[in-house]
Design an enzyme around this catalytic site. Structure first.
Site, PDB file in Angstrom:
ATOM      1  N   TYR A 141       0.826  -1.210   0.000  1.00 15.38           N
ATOM      2  CA  TYR A 141       0.000   0.000   0.000  1.00 15.38           C
ATOM      3  C   TYR A 141       0.860   1.259   0.000  1.00 15.38           C
ATOM      4  O   TYR A 141       0.448   2.286  -0.526  1.00 15.38           O
ATOM      5  CB  TYR A 141      -0.883   0.043   1.261  1.00 15.38           C
ATOM      6  CG  TYR A 141      -2.191  -0.698   1.158  1.00 15.38           C
ATOM      7  CD1 TYR A 141      -2.225  -2.079   1.017  1.00 15.38           C
ATOM      8  CD2 TYR A 141      -3.402  -0.012   1.215  1.00 15.38           C
ATOM      9  CE1 TYR A 141      -3.431  -2.756   0.939  1.00 15.38           C
ATOM     10  CE2 TYR A 141      -4.610  -0.679   1.149  1.00 15.38           C
ATOM     11  CZ  TYR A 141      -4.626  -2.049   1.008  1.00 15.38           C
ATOM     12  OH  TYR A 141      -5.820  -2.709   0.939  1.00 15.38           O
ATOM     13  N   LYS A 188       3.231 -15.341   3.556  1.00 13.39           N
ATOM     14  CA  LYS A 188       3.480 -16.132   2.346  1.00 13.39           C
ATOM     15  C   LYS A 188       4.994 -16.343   2.299  1.00 13.39           C
ATOM     16  O   LYS A 188       5.683 -15.928   1.361  1.00 13.39           O
ATOM     17  CB  LYS A 188       2.946 -15.364   1.120  1.00 13.39           C
ATOM     18  CG  LYS A 188       3.010 -16.128  -0.178  1.00 13.39           C
ATOM     19  CD  LYS A 188       2.014 -17.274  -0.290  1.00 13.39           C
ATOM     20  CE  LYS A 188       2.272 -18.086  -1.543  1.00 13.39           C
ATOM     21  NZ  LYS A 188       1.442 -19.309  -1.641  1.00 13.39           N
ATOM     22  N   ASP A 221      -2.635 -18.499   1.590  1.00 11.52           N
ATOM     23  CA  ASP A 221      -3.555 -19.228   0.703  1.00 11.52           C
ATOM     24  C   ASP A 221      -4.298 -20.312   1.485  1.00 11.52           C
ATOM     25  O   ASP A 221      -5.505 -20.492   1.343  1.00 11.52           O
ATOM     26  CB  ASP A 221      -2.830 -19.789  -0.537  1.00 11.52           C
ATOM     27  CG  ASP A 221      -1.519 -20.478  -0.225  1.00 11.52           C
ATOM     28  OD1 ASP A 221      -1.085 -20.463   0.939  1.00 11.52           O
ATOM     29  OD2 ASP A 221      -0.916 -21.059  -1.155  1.00 11.52           O
ATOM     30  N   ASP A 245      -6.313  -6.879   4.460  1.00 11.37           N
ATOM     31  CA  ASP A 245      -7.435  -6.291   3.724  1.00 11.37           C
ATOM     32  C   ASP A 245      -8.299  -7.410   3.149  1.00 11.37           C
ATOM     33  O   ASP A 245      -9.524  -7.419   3.291  1.00 11.37           O
ATOM     34  CB  ASP A 245      -6.899  -5.399   2.601  1.00 11.37           C
ATOM     35  CG  ASP A 245      -8.019  -4.792   1.777  1.00 11.37           C
ATOM     36  OD1 ASP A 245      -8.960  -4.265   2.388  1.00 11.37           O
ATOM     37  OD2 ASP A 245      -7.959  -4.858   0.535  1.00 11.37           O
ATOM     38  N   ASP A 249     -12.267  -9.035   4.589  1.00 13.96           N
ATOM     39  CA  ASP A 249     -13.496  -9.091   3.775  1.00 13.96           C
ATOM     40  C   ASP A 249     -14.024 -10.525   3.761  1.00 13.96           C
ATOM     41  O   ASP A 249     -15.228 -10.757   3.864  1.00 13.96           O
ATOM     42  CB  ASP A 249     -13.225  -8.639   2.329  1.00 13.96           C
ATOM     43  CG  ASP A 249     -13.521  -7.160   2.115  1.00 13.96           C
ATOM     44  OD1 ASP A 249     -13.369  -6.390   3.079  1.00 13.96           O
ATOM     45  OD2 ASP A 249     -13.893  -6.786   0.988  1.00 13.96           O
TER      46      ASP A 249
HETATM   47  C1  IPM Z   1     -10.374  -1.166   3.989  1.00 13.77           C
HETATM   48  C2  IPM Z   1     -10.594  -0.605   2.607  1.00 13.77           C
HETATM   49  C3  IPM Z   1      -9.417   0.307   2.269  1.00 13.77           C
HETATM   50  C4  IPM Z   1      -8.144  -0.527   2.300  1.00 13.77           C
HETATM   51  C5  IPM Z   1      -9.569   1.091   0.936  1.00 13.77           C
HETATM   52  C6  IPM Z   1     -10.842   1.893   0.888  1.00 13.77           C
HETATM   53  C7  IPM Z   1      -8.379   1.962   0.666  1.00 13.77           C
HETATM   54  O1  IPM Z   1     -10.744  -1.638   1.675  1.00 13.77           O
HETATM   55  O2  IPM Z   1     -10.276  -0.360   4.943  1.00 13.77           O
HETATM   56  O3  IPM Z   1     -10.292  -2.381   4.129  1.00 13.77           O
HETATM   57  O4  IPM Z   1      -7.832  -1.202   1.306  1.00 13.77           O
HETATM   58  O5  IPM Z   1      -7.471  -0.508   3.315  1.00 13.77           O
HETATM   59 MG    MG Z   2     -10.806  -3.568   2.559  1.00 16.31          MG
END
Ligand code: IPM
Ligand code: MG
Length: 356
Positions: A141, A188, A221, A245, A249
């Site tokens: 990032y 990884k 993975d 990240d 999710d």
């Molecule tokens: C999160 C989001 C952010 C990230 C984006 C919006 C930059 O996906 O906070 O998880 O990737 O960190």
């Molecule tokens: Mg995110």
């Protein structure tokens, strides 16, 4: 107590969920006799539209002097042209770096009502209580990015220093001490040099400084599968920025909806940045149907971690949990009889006001 909290509504459903968070903070202040100064500022696409800058200097200044910052969401199709020079997300990344909030805490504890919406078998979700600790200010990032050979080649450098890994590992270990005392470090290391550095630093810090904490290293993975096969076997999950990240999710599916997951980003000081893990959801923005609970639960984390108000934090968490128990559900969790964003927020505020 007196505290200044900077609110950054941002884009899409951000302003809608933030309106409910504001009411909740006001309700907490009244109920517990605190004096909160709530100060709004621009970020993301809204800030680009107003000032051409996704993180204007006035916003940085308000965030730096606040006791804590609460963010809605940033981004949307209006600003997502891949050739655009400025992007809403740059505002958020720069804010995380400026505030030095290197540890991103993302708890995942499925509520029974919401778990009905998870695609996993209910028995797999029993006892799931995860805390992700995602490194937030390093890796791909924040490394050098660019294009070469007339734009035909692109790169994002993933870079980590020993001290960056040490500090987030210590933070994860301190948090693990208040829980089941187990850390799963995800990397990884069979491919990436940064992962091999992480593995050696995590091993050294935990074995030398935290002998009471059990730990393991798992390849990312494989971890994506374990999270779905046996989520209850993990406690604290420590990982680098990009893996964190993606994994969080994935983990939100365990909780039944992204609309339920809060996060806290903290550094060495007391201040912090709090935000729901969901995005700006442009597809449902402006309709009053977004789930405000992730943002309200982020308020609880803010009260706990930045203001030290544990009883207040628990009261907010209880009120949201009772709302779920009572079936006060927005559309993401209820096909029929869903309540609006405002009705859900209102219910939580009322419950908090009535709480003993
Ligand atoms: C999160 C989001 C952010 C990230 C984006 C919006 C930059 O996906 O906070 O998880 O990737 O960190
Ligand atoms: Mg995110």
């Amino acid at each position: 107590m007196k505290a200044t909290i900077t609110l950054l509504p941002g884009d899409g459903i951000g302003p809608e969920v933030m309106a409910e968070a504001r009411k909740l903070l006001e309700a907490v202040a009244t109920r517990y006799e605190h004096e909160f100064t709530l100060d709004e500022a621009l970020i993301g696409g809204a800030a680009i539209d107003a000032t051409s800058d996704p993180l204007p200097p006035a916003t940085i200044e308000k965030c730096e002097r606040a006791d804590a910052v609460l963010l809605g969401a940033v981004g949307g199709p209006k600003w997502s042209d891949p050739n655009a020079k400025v992007r809403p997300e740059q505002g958020l990344l720069k804010l995380r770096a400026t505030l030095g909030v290197y540890a991103n805490l993302r708890p995942v504890v499925p509520h029974p009502v919401a778990a009905k919406h998870a695609p996993l078998k209910p028995e797999l979700l029993e006892g799931v209580d995860l805390l992700f600790v995602r490194e937030l200010t390093g890796g791909a990032y924040f490394g050098e990015k660019g294009r070469e050979q007339n734009g035909q080649v692109a790169f994002d450098v993933a870079r980590y220093s020993v001290s960056e890994v040490e500090r987030v590992t210590r933070r994860a270990a301190q948090l693990a001490r208040g829980r089941r005392k187990k850390i799963t470090h995800v990397d990884k290391a069979n491919v990436l040099e940064t992962s091999r550095l992480w593995r050696s630093v995590v091993t050294r810090v935990l074995s030398e400084e935290f002998p009471d904490i059990a730990f393991e290293h798992v390849l990312v993975d494989a971890m994506t599968m374990h999270l779905l096969h046996r989520p209850a076997s993990f406690d604290v999950i420590l990982t680098e920025n990009l893996f964190g990240d993606i994994l969080t999710d994935e983990a939100s599916v365990l909780a039944g909806s992204m609309g339920l997951l809060p996060s806290a980003s903290i550094g060495d000081g007391k201040s912090g940045l709090y935000e729901p893990i969901h995005g700006s959801a442009p597809d449902i923005a402006g309709q009053g149907i977004a789930n405000p609970y992730a943002t309200l639960l982020s308020v609880a984390l803010l009260l706990r971690h930045s203001l030290g108000l544990e009883a207040e934090a628990q009261a907010v968490e209880n009120a949201v949990s009772q709302a779920l128990d009572a079936g006060v559900l927005t559309r993401d969790l209820s096909a029929t009889g869903a309540v609006s964003t405002t009705q859900a927020g209102q219910w939580v505020c009322e419950r908090l006001r009535d709480s003993a």
